[in-house]
Design a protein around this motif. Structure first.
Motif, PDB file in Angstrom:
ATOM      1  N   PRO A 194      -6.572 -13.870   3.839  1.00 26.48           N
ATOM      2  CA  PRO A 194      -6.141 -14.849   5.174  1.00 26.48           C
ATOM      3  C   PRO A 194      -4.956 -15.709   4.580  1.00 26.48           C
ATOM      4  CG  PRO A 194      -7.728 -16.224   4.477  1.00 26.48           C
ATOM      5  CD  PRO A 194      -8.034 -14.217   3.681  1.00 26.48           C
ATOM      6  N   ASP A 195      -4.636 -15.810   3.034  1.00 24.84           N
ATOM      7  CA  ASP A 195      -4.097 -17.294   2.665  1.00 24.84           C
ATOM      8  C   ASP A 195      -2.849 -16.362   2.170  1.00 24.84           C
ATOM      9  OD1 ASP A 195      -6.055 -18.662   3.067  1.00 24.84           O
ATOM     10  OD2 ASP A 195      -6.669 -18.311   0.735  1.00 24.84           O
ATOM     11  N   PHE A 196      -1.732 -15.370   2.626  1.00 25.13           N
ATOM     12  CA  PHE A 196      -0.656 -14.967   2.321  1.00 25.13           C
ATOM     13  C   PHE A 196      -0.001 -15.914   3.694  1.00 25.13           C
ATOM     14  CE2 PHE A 196       3.064 -11.994   2.512  1.00 25.13           C
ATOM     15  CZ  PHE A 196       3.630 -12.054   1.214  1.00 25.13           C
ATOM     16  N   PRO A 197       0.984 -16.499   3.416  1.00 26.21           N
ATOM     17  CA  PRO A 197       1.477 -17.278   3.643  1.00 26.21           C
ATOM     18  C   PRO A 197       2.860 -16.927   4.331  1.00 26.21           C
ATOM     19  CG  PRO A 197       2.597 -17.639   1.326  1.00 26.21           C
ATOM     20  CD  PRO A 197       1.451 -16.538   1.326  1.00 26.21           C
ATOM     21  N   TYR A 198       3.623 -15.641   4.649  1.00 31.39           N
ATOM     22  CA  TYR A 198       4.379 -15.242   5.060  1.00 31.39           C
ATOM     23  C   TYR A 198       4.218 -14.025   5.497  1.00 31.39           C
ATOM     24  CZ  TYR A 198       6.554 -17.194   0.685  1.00 31.39           C
ATOM     25  OH  TYR A 198       6.333 -18.356   0.205  1.00 31.39           O
ATOM     26  N   PRO A 199       5.028 -13.485   6.930  1.00 30.22           N
ATOM     27  CA  PRO A 199       5.107 -12.623   7.899  1.00 30.22           C
ATOM     28  C   PRO A 199       4.764 -11.757   7.374  1.00 30.22           C
ATOM     29  CG  PRO A 199       6.987 -14.136   8.707  1.00 30.22           C
ATOM     30  CD  PRO A 199       6.872 -14.547   7.247  1.00 30.22           C
ATOM     31  N   ILE A 200       4.263 -10.513   7.591  1.00 28.89           N
ATOM     32  CA  ILE A 200       4.064  -9.271   7.060  1.00 28.89           C
ATOM     33  C   ILE A 200       4.513  -7.987   8.193  1.00 28.89           C
ATOM     34  CG2 ILE A 200       2.682  -7.162   6.139  1.00 28.89           C
ATOM     35  CD1 ILE A 200       1.218  -9.822   4.672  1.00 28.89           C
ATOM     36  N   TYR A 201       5.202  -7.112   8.011  1.00 29.00           N
ATOM     37  CA  TYR A 201       5.763  -5.522   8.658  1.00 29.00           C
ATOM     38  C   TYR A 201       5.007  -4.777   8.764  1.00 29.00           C
ATOM     39  CZ  TYR A 201       7.193  -2.056  11.257  1.00 29.00           C
ATOM     40  OH  TYR A 201       7.992  -0.956  12.427  1.00 29.00           O
ATOM     41  N   GLN A 202       3.970  -3.780   8.693  1.00 29.95           N
ATOM     42  CA  GLN A 202       2.705  -2.794   8.230  1.00 29.95           C
ATOM     43  C   GLN A 202       3.931  -2.286   9.149  1.00 29.95           C
ATOM     44  OE1 GLN A 202      -1.258  -2.513   8.294  1.00 29.95           O
ATOM     45  NE2 GLN A 202      -0.721  -0.569   6.495  1.00 29.95           N
ATOM     46  N   ALA A 203       4.576  -0.934   7.874  1.00 31.77           N
ATOM     47  CA  ALA A 203       5.494   0.199   7.672  1.00 31.77           C
ATOM     48  C   ALA A 203       4.324   1.190   8.140  1.00 31.77           C
ATOM     49  CB  ALA A 203       6.397   0.394   7.549  1.00 31.77           C
ATOM     50  N   PRO A 204       4.625   2.341   9.415  1.00 34.55           N
ATOM     51  CA  PRO A 204       3.736   3.124   8.875  1.00 34.55           C
ATOM     52  C   PRO A 204       4.042   4.057   7.570  1.00 34.55           C
ATOM     53  CG  PRO A 204       5.227   3.768  11.124  1.00 34.55           C
ATOM     54  CD  PRO A 204       5.942   2.222  10.092  1.00 34.55           C
ATOM     55  N   TYR A 205       2.839   5.443   7.376  1.00 32.03           N
ATOM     56  CA  TYR A 205       3.016   6.445   6.307  1.00 32.03           C
ATOM     57  C   TYR A 205       2.701   7.001   6.089  1.00 32.03           C
ATOM     58  CZ  TYR A 205      -1.971   4.083   5.472  1.00 32.03           C
ATOM     59  OH  TYR A 205      -3.001   3.841   5.388  1.00 32.03           O
ATOM     60  N   PHE A 206       2.774   7.789   5.231  1.00 32.37           N
ATOM     61  CA  PHE A 206       1.806   9.144   4.545  1.00 32.37           C
ATOM     62  C   PHE A 206       0.989   9.238   3.372  1.00 32.37           C
ATOM     63  CE2 PHE A 206       5.978  10.306   4.434  1.00 32.37           C
ATOM     64  CZ  PHE A 206       5.290  11.198   3.259  1.00 32.37           C
ATOM     65  N   THR A 207       0.189  10.101   2.729  1.00 34.18           N
ATOM     66  CA  THR A 207      -0.483   9.997   1.576  1.00 34.18           C
ATOM     67  C   THR A 207       0.205  11.493   1.718  1.00 34.18           C
ATOM     68  OG1 THR A 207      -2.389  10.494   2.292  1.00 34.18           O
ATOM     69  CG2 THR A 207      -2.115   8.144   1.560  1.00 34.18           C
ATOM     70  N   LEU A 208       0.208  11.303   0.336  1.00 35.28           N
ATOM     71  CA  LEU A 208      -0.021  12.683  -0.108  1.00 35.28           C
ATOM     72  C   LEU A 208      -0.854  13.389  -0.854  1.00 35.28           C
ATOM     73  CD1 LEU A 208       3.941  12.181  -2.746  1.00 35.28           C
ATOM     74  CD2 LEU A 208       3.805  13.276  -0.360  1.00 35.28           C
ATOM     75  N   PRO A 209      -1.282  14.884  -0.472  1.00 33.59           N
ATOM     76  CA  PRO A 209      -2.253  15.354  -0.709  1.00 33.59           C
ATOM     77  C   PRO A 209      -2.485  15.028  -2.165  1.00 33.59           C
ATOM     78  CG  PRO A 209      -0.897  17.171  -0.310  1.00 33.59           C
ATOM     79  CD  PRO A 209      -0.307  16.101   0.194  1.00 33.59           C
ATOM     80  N   TYR A 210      -1.682  15.188  -3.481  1.00 39.18           N
ATOM     81  CA  TYR A 210      -1.769  15.058  -4.863  1.00 39.18           C
ATOM     82  C   TYR A 210      -2.027  13.279  -5.256  1.00 39.18           C
ATOM     83  CZ  TYR A 210       3.123  15.305  -4.643  1.00 39.18           C
ATOM     84  OH  TYR A 210       4.544  14.827  -4.357  1.00 39.18           O
ATOM     85  N   ALA A 211      -1.319  12.717  -4.140  1.00 42.67           N
ATOM     86  CA  ALA A 211      -1.160  11.326  -4.850  1.00 42.67           C
ATOM     87  C   ALA A 211      -2.512  10.850  -3.894  1.00 42.67           C
ATOM     88  CB  ALA A 211      -0.978  10.958  -4.841  1.00 42.67           C
ATOM     89  N   THR A 212      -3.146  10.840  -2.971  1.00 40.65           N
ATOM     90  CA  THR A 212      -3.965  10.051  -2.694  1.00 40.65           C
ATOM     91  C   THR A 212      -4.150   8.143  -2.250  1.00 40.65           C
ATOM     92  OG1 THR A 212      -6.306  10.425  -3.140  1.00 40.65           O
ATOM     93  CG2 THR A 212      -5.351  12.339  -1.517  1.00 40.65           C
ATOM     94  N   ASP A 213      -3.729   7.916  -3.319  1.00 37.01           N
ATOM     95  CA  ASP A 213      -3.924   6.492  -3.652  1.00 37.01           C
ATOM     96  C   ASP A 213      -2.203   5.469  -3.874  1.00 37.01           C
ATOM     97  OD1 ASP A 213      -3.074   7.408  -5.755  1.00 37.01           O
ATOM     98  OD2 ASP A 213      -3.721   5.483  -7.251  1.00 37.01           O
TER      99      ASP A 213
END
Length: 84
Positions: free
Chosen positions: A14-33
């Motif tokens: 909760p201490d991150f001091p700046y506004p954040i816009y979380q963009a949509p994303y997808f994961t790759l089958p061979y690199a799910t992280d």
């Protein structure tokens, strides 16, 4: 000057001091992280930036999010830098 962060992996805690816009994303089958930014709503992305009124745009990954940032900077005449 205050930053705004567009990211697929926002900082935790909760201490991150700046506004954040979380963009949509997808994961790759061979690199799910790994999350690949997929900001499907360019108009929404531009609206957030227009309301923020950036003096500078800095991006750090050659993804679609960076492409939108570069397009925005060219259309609005805002300097655009990267470290990638």
């Amino acid at each position: 000057m205050e930053p705004i962060f567009f990211t697929v992996l926002p900082p935790s805690g909760p201490d991150f001091p700046y506004p954040i816009y979380q963009a949509p994303y997808f994961t790759l089958p061979y690199a799910t992280d790994y999350r690949m930014a997929l900001p499907g709503k360019k108009a929404e992305f531009f609206k957030v930036l227009d309301e923020f009124k950036p003096d500078l745009i800095h991006w750090s990954s050659p993804s679609l999010l960076a492409k939108y940032a570069t397009t925005y900077s060219k259309k609005r005449g805002v300097p655009n830098i990267t470290i990638y």
